[in-house]
Design a protein around this motif. Structure first.
Motif, short mmCIF file in Angstrom:
data_model
loop_
_atom_site.label_atom_id
_atom_site.label_comp_id
_atom_site.label_asym_id
_atom_site.label_seq_id
_atom_site.Cartn_x
_atom_site.Cartn_y
_atom_site.Cartn_z
N LEU A 112 0.40 -0.71 -0.48
CA LEU A 112 0.10 0.08 0.08
C LEU A 112 0.36 1.09 0.21
O LEU A 112 1.81 1.19 -0.82
N THR A 129 0.47 -2.83 -4.53
CA THR A 129 -0.14 -4.02 -4.15
C THR A 129 0.22 -5.41 -4.85
O THR A 129 -0.29 -4.89 -6.03
N ASP A 164 -2.98 -7.37 -4.72
CA ASP A 164 -4.08 -7.76 -4.32
C ASP A 164 -4.92 -7.39 -6.07
O ASP A 164 -4.94 -5.94 -5.60
N TYR A 165 -5.95 -7.80 -6.86
CA TYR A 165 -6.61 -6.91 -7.49
C TYR A 165 -7.99 -6.15 -6.34
O TYR A 165 -8.29 -7.61 -5.45
N SER A 166 -8.21 -5.54 -6.74
CA SER A 166 -9.47 -4.87 -6.35
C SER A 166 -10.43 -4.00 -7.23
O SER A 166 -10.19 -3.57 -8.41
N LYS A 167 -11.37 -4.91 -6.44
CA LYS A 167 -12.57 -4.29 -7.59
C LYS A 167 -12.79 -3.45 -7.93
O LYS A 167 -12.34 -2.05 -7.03
N ARG A 168 -14.48 -3.18 -8.81
CA ARG A 168 -14.62 -1.20 -9.06
C ARG A 168 -14.63 -0.72 -7.62
O ARG A 168 -15.53 -1.31 -7.45
N GLN A 169 -14.79 0.48 -7.02
CA GLN A 169 -14.99 1.39 -5.85
C GLN A 169 -14.51 2.40 -5.58
O GLN A 169 -13.89 2.74 -6.74
N LYS A 173 -5.06 0.10 -14.05
CA LYS A 173 -5.99 0.84 -13.04
C LYS A 173 -7.05 1.39 -14.51
O LYS A 173 -6.80 1.62 -15.15
N GLU A 208 -11.04 0.37 -9.94
CA GLU A 208 -10.70 -1.70 -10.52
C GLU A 208 -9.17 -0.70 -10.96
O GLU A 208 -8.23 -0.53 -11.57
N THR A 209 -8.32 -2.11 -9.58
CA THR A 209 -7.26 -2.24 -9.96
C THR A 209 -6.44 -3.67 -10.47
O THR A 209 -7.26 -4.24 -10.07
N TYR A 210 -5.64 -3.45 -11.07
CA TYR A 210 -4.90 -4.85 -11.56
C TYR A 210 -3.72 -5.60 -11.27
O TYR A 210 -3.37 -4.61 -11.13
#
Length: 288
Positions: A17, A31, A33-38, A54, A82-84
């Motif tokens: 982070l 990061t 970790d994949y982060s879904k749309r938020q 992103k 959204e983060t890949y």
């Protein structure tokens, strides 16, 4: 971004982070970790992706920022992201809080008026290509960040050079117009600052429009063109993002948070919060 840039960045990254550097306005983020749309809110900043990508989403636009395209957000803008990322290929970016005075001085000094004279209304976020000059500056910046002494002595000049390249790149029209006081973009930018400074106070559109010497219809049209949101939608999203920060970072109770961000009804606040973030405010810390 070339491999040497990524290598220098990894030398500075100690944690996942956010990693603070020796320059307060410059941070590195990593990061796996994949982060879904938020939902999230970006302040006046520059995002340079060193690895991964992103996707950003606004009501009428989506955009990708990656190692070839940096992102500039010249206003405070809430949108969804959204983060890949993966363990094999973490997402790594350089996040820089842009110094408004320094950018203003640069834009005021430019002799080329082409970008300033752009007639179309520009949205308050744009991407641009990473040029060889920008790669060179980023590499020098990362090397400088390893030393407190070099950061203190050389950091400001390197950032100024970077801002110059951003201000003279292909898609910087909005950035120029935002600093010209007579332009509608500059008026909306000023109004956005007023909303951020007074988000916990009653805010009405006629008053906000009058403060910028604009009619309500003109204010509404330009506001939506620049932010993708109506003024009321924008105010609500700013309040909800502030509320999420208060709950997660200050451990505030839901009732107190609702009033602290300008809501008169706790039940309406909870309803809006759940609709926006996908979970009720009392579960904010769990969701983090």
């Amino acid at each position: 971004m070339n491999k040497e840039i990524l290598q220098e960045a990894n030398k500075l990254i100690k944690n996942e982070l956010i990693n603070q550097t020796n320059i307060n306005s410059v941070k590195l983020f990593k990061t796996i970790d994949y982060s879904k749309r938020q939902p999230l809110t970006y302040e006046f900043c520059l995002i340079l992706v060193l690895q991964g990508k992103k996707l950003g989403y606004l009501p009428n636009k989506s955009f990708e920022y990656n190692k070839d395209n940096y992102l500039v957000v010249p206003i405070s803008l809430p949108f969804e992201c959204e983060t890949y990322a993966s363990k094999e290929e973490p997402f790594i970016c350089l996040a820089i809080d842009i110094d408004k005075k320094m950018m203003f001085d640069i834009i005021s000094s430019l002799s080329n008026q082409e970008a300033k004279n752009c007639k179309t209304i520009q949205m308050g976020v744009f991407q641009d290509s990473v040029t060889p000059q920008i790669e060179d500056i980023v590499l020098r910046l990362l090397k400088t960040l390893k030393s407190k002494e070099e950061s203190a002595i050389l950091g400001e000049s390197i950032l100024k050079e970077l801002y110059y390249r951003i201000a003279t790149n292909s898609n910087s029209h909005f950035l120029h117009k935002m600093f010209l006081k007579q332009k509608q973009e500059a008026k909306i930018s000023k109004s956005l600052k007023s909303i951020h400074d007074n988000f916990n106070q009653p805010l009405d559109i006629p008053t906000l429009a009058k403060q910028e010497d604009m009619s309500v219809s003109s204010f509404h049209t330009h506001f939506k063109n620049i932010t993708s949101y109506s003024p009321l939608q924008y105010i609500k999203k700013i309040r909800l993002n502030k509320a999420k920060d208060f709950i997660e970072q200050k451990n505030m109770q839901v009732n107190n948070t609702a009033y602290a961000v300008g809501y008169e009804s706790v039940s309406q606040f909870s309803k809006d919060f759940k609709k926006y973030f996908g979970y009720p405010p009392k579960e904010a810390k769990i969701a983090l």
